[in-house]
Motif scaffolding. Structure first.
Motif, PDB file in Angstrom:
ATOM      1  N   ALA A   1      33.714  45.392   4.150  1.00 64.85           N
ATOM      2  CA  ALA A   1      32.398  44.751   4.235  1.00 64.85           C
ATOM      3  C   ALA A   1      32.370  43.710   5.354  1.00 64.85           C
ATOM      4  CB  ALA A   1      32.035  44.110   2.901  1.00 64.85           C
ATOM      5  N   THR A   2      33.447  42.944   5.477  1.00 67.01           N
ATOM      6  CA  THR A   2      33.525  41.942   6.548  1.00 67.01           C
ATOM      7  C   THR A   2      33.506  42.614   7.910  1.00 67.01           C
ATOM      8  OG1 THR A   2      34.740  40.420   5.108  1.00 67.01           O
ATOM      9  CG2 THR A   2      34.896  40.047   7.495  1.00 67.01           C
ATOM     10  N   ALA A   3      34.308  43.653   8.056  1.00 67.82           N
ATOM     11  CA  ALA A   3      34.347  44.380   9.336  1.00 67.82           C
ATOM     12  C   ALA A   3      32.988  44.985   9.659  1.00 67.82           C
ATOM     13  CB  ALA A   3      35.422  45.465   9.292  1.00 67.82           C
ATOM     14  N   ALA A   4      32.331  45.546   8.662  1.00 65.14           N
ATOM     15  CA  ALA A   4      31.004  46.137   8.879  1.00 65.14           C
ATOM     16  C   ALA A   4      29.988  45.069   9.269  1.00 65.14           C
ATOM     17  CB  ALA A   4      30.544  46.881   7.619  1.00 65.14           C
ATOM     18  N   ALA A   5      30.028  43.925   8.603  1.00 63.94           N
ATOM     19  CA  ALA A   5      29.088  42.843   8.897  1.00 63.94           C
ATOM     20  C   ALA A   5      29.262  42.330  10.325  1.00 63.94           C
ATOM     21  CB  ALA A   5      29.271  41.702   7.893  1.00 63.94           C
TER      22      ALA A   5
END
Length: 117
Positions: free
Chosen positions: A32-36
């Motif tokens: 999720a962090t990488a996607a954000a």
């Protein structure tokens, strides 16, 4: 506001919101962090460049451009969350709208504080 500050503020506001929202779909924190971060890297430079073309124009022109550009960013970021985070249904759109609305508000507050100080 200088671009590096605007981008840092955007990440500071949006990444935790995306991570929290994507957790509802079962997306892990790292993904999720990488996607954000990735969706912001994809949209923020183009948004900044586009809005820069309206600096010094009328307030109506700037606010119209800001509104349309942010709606486009919401759509693009939500669409990118599908493959990047594996999110489906309305969640990526709700998360994108919420994250972007929060960062616009934060940006306005910081810009106002910088102008006053």
């Amino acid at each position: 506001m200088p671009y590096p500050l605007a981008f840092a503020l955007t990440l500071l506001v949006e990444v935790p919101l995306y991570v929290g929202a994507l957790a509802l779909d079962g997306t892990g924190r790292a993904r999720a962090t990488a996607a954000a971060v990735a969706v912001n890297c994809a949209t923020h430079p183009a948004l900044w460049w586009f809005l820069g073309r309206f600096t010094g124009t009328t307030a109506a022109a700037y606010w119209t451009a800001l509104t349309l550009a942010e709606l486009a960013v919401v759509a693009v970021e939500a669409a990118l969350l599908v493959p990047l985070a594996g999110s489906r249904g309305p969640l990526p759109y709700a998360a994108s709208f919420t994250a972007n609305a929060a960062s616009v508000l934060a940006g306005m507050l910081v810009a106002r504080g910088l102008a006053a100080g």
